[in-house]
Design a protein around this motif. Structure first.
Motif, short mmCIF file in Angstrom:
data_model
loop_
_atom_site.label_atom_id
_atom_site.label_comp_id
_atom_site.label_asym_id
_atom_site.label_seq_id
_atom_site.Cartn_x
_atom_site.Cartn_y
_atom_site.Cartn_z
N PHE A 80 -0.51 6.33 -6.71
CA PHE A 80 -1.78 5.62 -6.83
C PHE A 80 -2.50 5.60 -5.49
CE2 PHE A 80 1.00 3.57 -10.03
CZ PHE A 80 0.23 3.79 -11.17
N THR A 81 -3.82 5.39 -5.53
CA THR A 81 -4.54 5.19 -4.27
C THR A 81 -4.14 3.84 -3.69
OG1 THR A 81 -6.43 4.20 -5.39
CG2 THR A 81 -6.53 6.57 -4.99
N ARG A 82 -4.22 3.76 -2.39
CA ARG A 82 -3.90 2.50 -1.72
C ARG A 82 -4.95 1.46 -2.08
NH1 ARG A 82 -0.18 3.50 2.36
NH2 ARG A 82 0.11 5.71 2.71
N PRO A 83 -4.54 0.23 -2.39
CA PRO A 83 -5.54 -0.82 -2.59
C PRO A 83 -6.35 -0.99 -1.31
CG PRO A 83 -3.29 -1.69 -2.77
CD PRO A 83 -3.18 -0.24 -2.50
N VAL A 84 -7.59 -1.43 -1.45
CA VAL A 84 -8.49 -1.57 -0.31
C VAL A 84 -8.70 -3.05 -0.01
CG1 VAL A 84 -10.78 -1.03 0.60
CG2 VAL A 84 -9.65 0.60 -0.93
N LEU A 85 -8.51 -3.41 1.25
CA LEU A 85 -8.74 -4.78 1.70
C LEU A 85 -10.23 -4.99 1.89
CD1 LEU A 85 -7.26 -7.37 2.62
CD2 LEU A 85 -7.28 -6.42 4.93
N VAL A 86 -10.77 -6.03 1.26
CA VAL A 86 -12.19 -6.36 1.35
C VAL A 86 -12.30 -7.87 1.62
CG1 VAL A 86 -12.88 -4.49 -0.20
CG2 VAL A 86 -12.42 -6.74 -1.16
N GLY A 87 -13.49 -8.39 1.73
CA GLY A 87 -13.70 -9.84 1.80
C GLY A 87 -13.19 -10.49 3.07
N SER A 118 -8.59 -2.27 -6.44
CA SER A 118 -7.66 -1.24 -6.88
C SER A 118 -7.95 -0.87 -8.33
CB SER A 118 -6.21 -1.73 -6.77
OG SER A 118 -5.32 -0.78 -7.33
N PRO A 119 -8.03 0.43 -8.62
CA PRO A 119 -8.20 0.84 -10.02
C PRO A 119 -6.89 0.75 -10.81
CG PRO A 119 -8.16 2.76 -8.60
CD PRO A 119 -8.10 1.56 -7.70
N ALA A 120 -5.79 0.44 -10.13
CA ALA A 120 -4.48 0.37 -10.79
C ALA A 120 -3.93 -1.06 -10.68
CB ALA A 120 -3.53 1.37 -10.14
N GLN A 121 -4.66 -2.01 -11.25
CA GLN A 121 -4.30 -3.42 -11.09
C GLN A 121 -2.92 -3.73 -11.66
OE1 GLN A 121 -7.28 -6.28 -12.21
NE2 GLN A 121 -5.88 -7.99 -12.02
N ASP A 122 -2.57 -3.17 -12.81
CA ASP A 122 -1.26 -3.47 -13.39
C ASP A 122 -0.13 -3.03 -12.46
OD1 ASP A 122 -2.48 -4.59 -15.60
OD2 ASP A 122 -2.22 -2.82 -16.87
N ALA A 123 -0.23 -1.81 -11.93
CA ALA A 123 0.79 -1.31 -11.01
C ALA A 123 0.82 -2.14 -9.73
CB ALA A 123 0.53 0.16 -10.67
N VAL A 161 -10.07 -8.12 -6.90
CA VAL A 161 -11.43 -8.55 -7.24
C VAL A 161 -12.27 -7.45 -7.88
CG1 VAL A 161 -11.45 -10.40 -5.52
CG2 VAL A 161 -12.28 -8.11 -4.89
N GLY A 162 -11.71 -6.25 -7.96
CA GLY A 162 -12.45 -5.15 -8.57
C GLY A 162 -11.70 -3.85 -8.47
N ASP A 163 -12.23 -2.85 -9.17
CA ASP A 163 -11.64 -1.51 -9.10
C ASP A 163 -12.00 -0.79 -7.80
OD1 ASP A 163 -10.62 -1.89 -11.63
OD2 ASP A 163 -12.13 -0.66 -12.63
N MET A 164 -13.27 -0.94 -7.41
CA MET A 164 -13.80 -0.26 -6.22
C MET A 164 -14.54 -1.26 -5.34
SD MET A 164 -12.94 2.92 -6.56
CE MET A 164 -13.94 3.60 -5.25
N PRO A 165 -14.49 -1.09 -4.03
CA PRO A 165 -15.22 -2.01 -3.15
C PRO A 165 -16.72 -2.01 -3.45
CG PRO A 165 -13.68 -0.70 -1.88
CD PRO A 165 -13.70 -0.14 -3.27
N LEU A 166 -17.30 -3.20 -3.46
CA LEU A 166 -18.73 -3.40 -3.66
C LEU A 166 -19.24 -2.67 -4.90
CD1 LEU A 166 -19.91 -3.29 0.06
CD2 LEU A 166 -19.33 -5.28 -1.33
N ASP A 167 -18.49 -2.80 -5.97
CA ASP A 167 -18.87 -2.23 -7.27
C ASP A 167 -19.14 -0.73 -7.21
OD1 ASP A 167 -18.63 -4.74 -8.53
OD2 ASP A 167 -20.66 -5.27 -7.90
N GLY A 168 -18.41 -0.02 -6.38
CA GLY A 168 -18.53 1.43 -6.30
C GLY A 168 -19.59 1.93 -5.33
N CYS A 226 0.84 -1.21 0.00
CA CYS A 226 0.00 0.00 0.00
C CYS A 226 0.87 1.25 0.00
CB CYS A 226 -0.91 0.02 1.23
SG CYS A 226 -2.33 -1.07 1.13
N ASP A 227 1.90 1.24 0.82
CA ASP A 227 2.82 2.38 0.90
C ASP A 227 3.55 2.59 -0.43
OD1 ASP A 227 3.41 4.28 2.93
OD2 ASP A 227 5.45 3.47 3.08
N ALA A 228 3.97 1.51 -1.06
CA ALA A 228 4.64 1.60 -2.35
C ALA A 228 3.71 2.16 -3.42
CB ALA A 228 5.17 0.23 -2.77
#
Length: 186
Positions: A27-34, A55-60, A95-102, A19-21
């Motif tokens: 980029f925004t920090r990826p969000v832990l879900v599930g 995360s909206p930046a899956q490649d990164a 699993v997605g760009d945004m938690p719970l499909d936005g 997340c820090d990297a």
């Protein structure tokens, strides 16, 4: 402080570093879900085998997985969409760009800043996580999710009940509300 499994703590520490990297790269920090979010909020009472992230930046993010030693399992019977760290035995998957499909706004994503003295990581709010569990329960495909939702609310009595009501109603198509999550003795 809760007593989490050693491998879960190690995975959260690596997740926080990733997340820090990502933040350092702009980029925004990826969000832990599930399930991993459930394990975190249940203080280890409910355990999981994987970390679902948004995360909206899956490649990164996948570049960071590789930098931190994650690999994609391959070979017969090993197909997966996720990444595994050889030392942890836990899978990580976007699993997605945004938690719970936005349906979750940035205002309802928590930043955990004090875990094991590491960098901060982002996690879905407990209310949204409960609503997600209720949505899965309402679908009829995951009846055990009602127990998870009740456990989470019991462990987090400070939850915003008005917000929880709206989110549970949304995730269940209006079939359930926050009252359905309350643990009541009959």
């Amino acid at each position: 402080m809760p007593q989490y499994r050693l491998e879960f703590t190690a995975a959260l520490e690596i997740f926080a570093q990733i997340c820090d990297a990502m933040a350092a790269r702009g980029f925004t920090r990826p969000v832990l879900v599930g399930g991993a979010a459930v394990e975190f909020y249940s203080m280890g009472f409910i355990t999981t085998g994987d970390f679902d992230l948004c995360s909206p930046a899956q490649d990164a993010l996948e570049e960071e997985f590789q930098r931190y030693g994650f690999v994609r399992p391959s070979g017969p019977g090993r197909a997966t969409r996720g990444w595994v760290h050889p030392d942890l035995g836990l899978g990580f998957e976007v699993v997605g760009d945004m938690p719970l499909d936005g349906a979750v706004t940035r205002d309802h994503i928590a930043l955990v800043e004090d875990f094991e003295n590491g960098p901060p990581f982002a996690i879905i709010s407990v209310e949204d996580l409960i609503a997600d569990r209720m949505g899965q329960y309402a679908s009829g495909t995951a009846r055990e999710m009602l127990a998870q939702a009740k456990t989470l609310l019991r462990l987090h009595p400070e939850a915003d009940m008005d917000y929880l009501e709206r989110r549970v109603r949304h995730e269940t198509g209006g079939d359930f509300g926050a009252d359905d999550v309350l643990d009541r003795q009959n």
